[in-house]
Scaffold this motif. Sequence first.
Motif, PDB file in Angstrom:
ATOM      1  N   TYR A   4       0.661  -1.159  -0.018  1.00  0.00           N
ATOM      2  CA  TYR A   4       0.002  -0.053  -0.124  1.00  0.00           C
ATOM      3  C   TYR A   4       0.814   1.216  -0.032  1.00  0.00           C
ATOM      4  CZ  TYR A   4       0.826  -0.088   5.023  1.00  0.00           C
ATOM      5  OH  TYR A   4       1.467   0.011   6.240  1.00  0.00           O
ATOM      6  N   VAL A   5       2.135   1.200   0.156  1.00  0.00           N
ATOM      7  CA  VAL A   5       2.870   2.369   0.305  1.00  0.00           C
ATOM      8  C   VAL A   5       3.832   2.518  -0.813  1.00  0.00           C
ATOM      9  CG1 VAL A   5       3.010   2.307   2.822  1.00  0.00           C
ATOM     10  CG2 VAL A   5       4.660   1.483   1.623  1.00  0.00           C
ATOM     11  N   ILE A   6       3.719   1.640  -1.946  1.00  0.00           N
ATOM     12  CA  ILE A   6       4.702   1.612  -3.089  1.00  0.00           C
ATOM     13  C   ILE A   6       4.179   2.760  -4.022  1.00  0.00           C
ATOM     14  CG2 ILE A   6       5.196   0.253  -5.050  1.00  0.00           C
ATOM     15  CD1 ILE A   6       5.324  -2.184  -3.558  1.00  0.00           C
ATOM     16  N   LEU A   7       2.956   2.966  -4.427  1.00  0.00           N
ATOM     17  CA  LEU A   7       2.543   3.751  -5.227  1.00  0.00           C
ATOM     18  C   LEU A   7       2.747   5.352  -4.619  1.00  0.00           C
ATOM     19  CD1 LEU A   7       0.966   4.274  -7.817  1.00  0.00           C
ATOM     20  CD2 LEU A   7      -1.378   4.472  -6.625  1.00  0.00           C
ATOM     21  N   PRO A   8       2.315   5.734  -3.179  1.00  0.00           N
ATOM     22  CA  PRO A   8       2.679   7.059  -2.764  1.00  0.00           C
ATOM     23  C   PRO A   8       4.185   7.322  -2.913  1.00  0.00           C
ATOM     24  CG  PRO A   8       1.316   5.978  -1.482  1.00  0.00           C
ATOM     25  CD  PRO A   8       1.564   4.892  -2.223  1.00  0.00           C
ATOM     26  N   ILE A   9       5.092   6.416  -2.755  1.00  0.00           N
ATOM     27  CA  ILE A   9       6.464   6.487  -2.824  1.00  0.00           C
ATOM     28  C   ILE A   9       6.894   6.773  -4.344  1.00  0.00           C
ATOM     29  CG2 ILE A   9       8.849   5.224  -2.713  1.00  0.00           C
ATOM     30  CD1 ILE A   9       7.893   3.711   0.062  1.00  0.00           C
ATOM     31  N   LEU A  10       6.502   5.908  -4.978  1.00  0.00           N
ATOM     32  CA  LEU A  10       6.662   6.214  -6.478  1.00  0.00           C
ATOM     33  C   LEU A  10       6.061   7.693  -7.202  1.00  0.00           C
ATOM     34  CD1 LEU A  10       5.908   2.856  -8.167  1.00  0.00           C
ATOM     35  CD2 LEU A  10       8.352   3.793  -7.899  1.00  0.00           C
ATOM     36  N   ILE A  11       4.879   8.328  -6.697  1.00  0.00           N
ATOM     37  CA  ILE A  11       4.352   9.335  -7.186  1.00  0.00           C
ATOM     38  C   ILE A  11       5.307  10.212  -6.486  1.00  0.00           C
ATOM     39  CG2 ILE A  11       2.459  10.680  -6.930  1.00  0.00           C
ATOM     40  CD1 ILE A  11       0.757   8.132  -7.134  1.00  0.00           C
ATOM     41  N   SER A  12       5.648  10.229  -5.174  1.00  0.00           N
ATOM     42  CA  SER A  12       6.557  11.351  -4.467  1.00  0.00           C
ATOM     43  C   SER A  12       7.689  11.298  -5.155  1.00  0.00           C
ATOM     44  CB  SER A  12       6.568  10.969  -3.057  1.00  0.00           C
ATOM     45  OG  SER A  12       5.279  11.283  -2.518  1.00  0.00           O
ATOM     46  N   ALA A  13       8.429  10.219  -5.396  1.00  0.00           N
ATOM     47  CA  ALA A  13       9.616  10.419  -6.001  1.00  0.00           C
ATOM     48  C   ALA A  13       9.639  11.009  -7.336  1.00  0.00           C
ATOM     49  CB  ALA A  13      10.503   8.927  -6.167  1.00  0.00           C
ATOM     50  N   LEU A  14       8.752  10.557  -8.314  1.00  0.00           N
ATOM     51  CA  LEU A  14       8.601  11.215  -9.484  1.00  0.00           C
ATOM     52  C   LEU A  14       8.288  12.572  -9.585  1.00  0.00           C
ATOM     53  CD1 LEU A  14       6.576   8.292 -11.447  1.00  0.00           C
ATOM     54  CD2 LEU A  14       8.840   8.961 -11.946  1.00  0.00           C
ATOM     55  N   ALA A  15       7.447  12.959  -8.639  1.00  0.00           N
ATOM     56  CA  ALA A  15       7.254  14.578  -8.394  1.00  0.00           C
ATOM     57  C   ALA A  15       8.669  15.136  -7.872  1.00  0.00           C
ATOM     58  CB  ALA A  15       6.256  14.638  -7.395  1.00  0.00           C
ATOM     59  N   ILE A  16       9.277  14.590  -7.150  1.00  0.00           N
ATOM     60  CA  ILE A  16      10.529  15.371  -6.685  1.00  0.00           C
ATOM     61  C   ILE A  16      11.365  15.393  -7.852  1.00  0.00           C
ATOM     62  CG2 ILE A  16      12.649  15.244  -5.090  1.00  0.00           C
ATOM     63  CD1 ILE A  16      10.801  13.791  -3.108  1.00  0.00           C
ATOM     64  N   ALA A  17      11.696  14.499  -8.553  1.00  0.00           N
ATOM     65  CA  ALA A  17      12.413  14.383  -9.860  1.00  0.00           C
ATOM     66  C   ALA A  17      12.065  15.328 -10.905  1.00  0.00           C
ATOM     67  CB  ALA A  17      12.471  12.924 -10.620  1.00  0.00           C
ATOM     68  N   THR A  18      10.788  15.616 -10.984  1.00  0.00           N
ATOM     69  CA  THR A  18      10.144  16.478 -11.919  1.00  0.00           C
ATOM     70  C   THR A  18      10.482  17.898 -11.497  1.00  0.00           C
ATOM     71  OG1 THR A  18       8.503  14.978 -12.646  1.00  0.00           O
ATOM     72  CG2 THR A  18       8.008  17.225 -13.111  1.00  0.00           C
ATOM     73  N   LEU A  19      10.132  18.167 -10.132  1.00  0.00           N
ATOM     74  CA  LEU A  19      10.499  19.422  -9.516  1.00  0.00           C
ATOM     75  C   LEU A  19      11.971  19.978  -9.700  1.00  0.00           C
ATOM     76  CD1 LEU A  19       8.253  19.366  -6.349  1.00  0.00           C
ATOM     77  CD2 LEU A  19       7.947  21.005  -8.318  1.00  0.00           C
ATOM     78  N   LEU A  20      12.800  19.065  -9.192  1.00  0.00           N
ATOM     79  CA  LEU A  20      14.072  19.302  -9.471  1.00  0.00           C
ATOM     80  C   LEU A  20      14.406  19.580 -10.973  1.00  0.00           C
ATOM     81  CD1 LEU A  20      15.541  16.807  -6.781  1.00  0.00           C
ATOM     82  CD2 LEU A  20      15.175  19.406  -6.566  1.00  0.00           C
ATOM     83  N   ARG A  21      14.124  18.867 -11.845  1.00  0.00           N
ATOM     84  CA  ARG A  21      14.539  19.060 -13.336  1.00  0.00           C
ATOM     85  C   ARG A  21      13.956  20.279 -13.704  1.00  0.00           C
ATOM     86  NH1 ARG A  21      11.511  15.233 -17.480  1.00  0.00           N
ATOM     87  NH2 ARG A  21      10.104  16.133 -16.045  1.00  0.00           N
ATOM     88  N   ASN A  22      13.028  20.657 -13.162  1.00  0.00           N
ATOM     89  CA  ASN A  22      12.510  22.184 -13.732  1.00  0.00           C
ATOM     90  C   ASN A  22      12.849  23.407 -12.790  1.00  0.00           C
ATOM     91  OD1 ASN A  22      11.235  20.714 -15.851  1.00  0.00           O
ATOM     92  ND2 ASN A  22       9.300  20.399 -14.589  1.00  0.00           N
ATOM     93  N   ARG A  23      13.537  23.128 -12.098  1.00  0.00           N
ATOM     94  CA  ARG A  23      13.969  24.194 -10.987  1.00  0.00           C
ATOM     95  C   ARG A  23      14.759  25.350 -11.587  1.00  0.00           C
ATOM     96  NH1 ARG A  23      17.992  20.408  -9.840  1.00  0.00           N
ATOM     97  NH2 ARG A  23      20.142  21.296 -10.120  1.00  0.00           N
ATOM     98  N   LYS A  24      15.448  25.281 -12.589  1.00  0.00           N
ATOM     99  CA  LYS A  24      15.952  26.517 -13.791  1.00  0.00           C
ATOM    100  C   LYS A  24      15.176  27.240 -14.301  1.00  0.00           C
ATOM    101  CE  LYS A  24      20.486  24.430 -13.126  1.00  0.00           C
ATOM    102  NZ  LYS A  24      21.823  24.259 -13.582  1.00  0.00           N
ATOM    103  N   LYS A  25      13.809  26.729 -14.428  1.00  0.00           N
ATOM    104  CA  LYS A  25      12.958  27.336 -15.319  1.00  0.00           C
ATOM    105  C   LYS A  25      12.364  28.481 -14.612  1.00  0.00           C
ATOM    106  CE  LYS A  25      12.265  23.594 -18.387  1.00  0.00           C
ATOM    107  NZ  LYS A  25      11.130  22.627 -18.989  1.00  0.00           N
ATOM    108  N   ILE A  26      12.470  28.467 -13.299  1.00  0.00           N
ATOM    109  CA  ILE A  26      11.427  29.298 -12.436  1.00  0.00           C
ATOM    110  C   ILE A  26      12.476  30.335 -11.775  1.00  0.00           C
ATOM    111  CG2 ILE A  26      10.130  29.490 -10.291  1.00  0.00           C
ATOM    112  CD1 ILE A  26       9.390  26.471 -10.627  1.00  0.00           C
ATOM    113  N   PRO A  27      12.078  31.685 -12.078  1.00  0.00           N
ATOM    114  CA  PRO A  27      13.051  32.643 -11.602  1.00  0.00           C
ATOM    115  C   PRO A  27      12.807  32.598  -9.985  1.00  0.00           C
ATOM    116  CG  PRO A  27      11.066  33.566 -12.873  1.00  0.00           C
ATOM    117  CD  PRO A  27      11.259  32.148 -12.754  1.00  0.00           C
TER     118      PRO A  27
END
Length: 135
Positions: A4-27
């Motif tokens: 029951y915790v695998i899906l939230p962990i995967l979603i959170s990890a993907l969200a963190i990766a997406t946020l870190l990848r897009n950090r330079k686009k935000i002033p």
Amino acid sequence: MFNYVILPILISALAIATLLRNRKKIPRSSFLFSFWVSGLVFFSTYILLILIARGLDAYYWSEYMSFDMNNDGYIEESERTAGYSTAHENAVNDTARNMVFMTGAIISLLVSTTVLFVGVIGNFLIQRRNTLKKN
């Protein structure tokens, strides 16, 4: 047992990766940066809480299974001791640990909302100070 915790962990990890990848686009001087930091805090706190609960769950189950002397996967009557009942209570009767995917989201939301408000207010004060310096 831990599926029951695998899906939230995967979603959170993907969200963190997406946020870190897009950090330079935000002033850094925009209000969007506060939202970015708040999102990063939310998902980081959420995954941390889930992993802590998962670690505690694994610890309690390993402690519980240590009473299985003949390693057949069952605790027989002859294997039950005074420590067994405590280990059994810890492993089985913890609603908070089992519901961490919901309570963790609420706690993470409260923390990230606080970070968002502090960031927006700080950004507003910095922009106001800069406009006052120009005048």
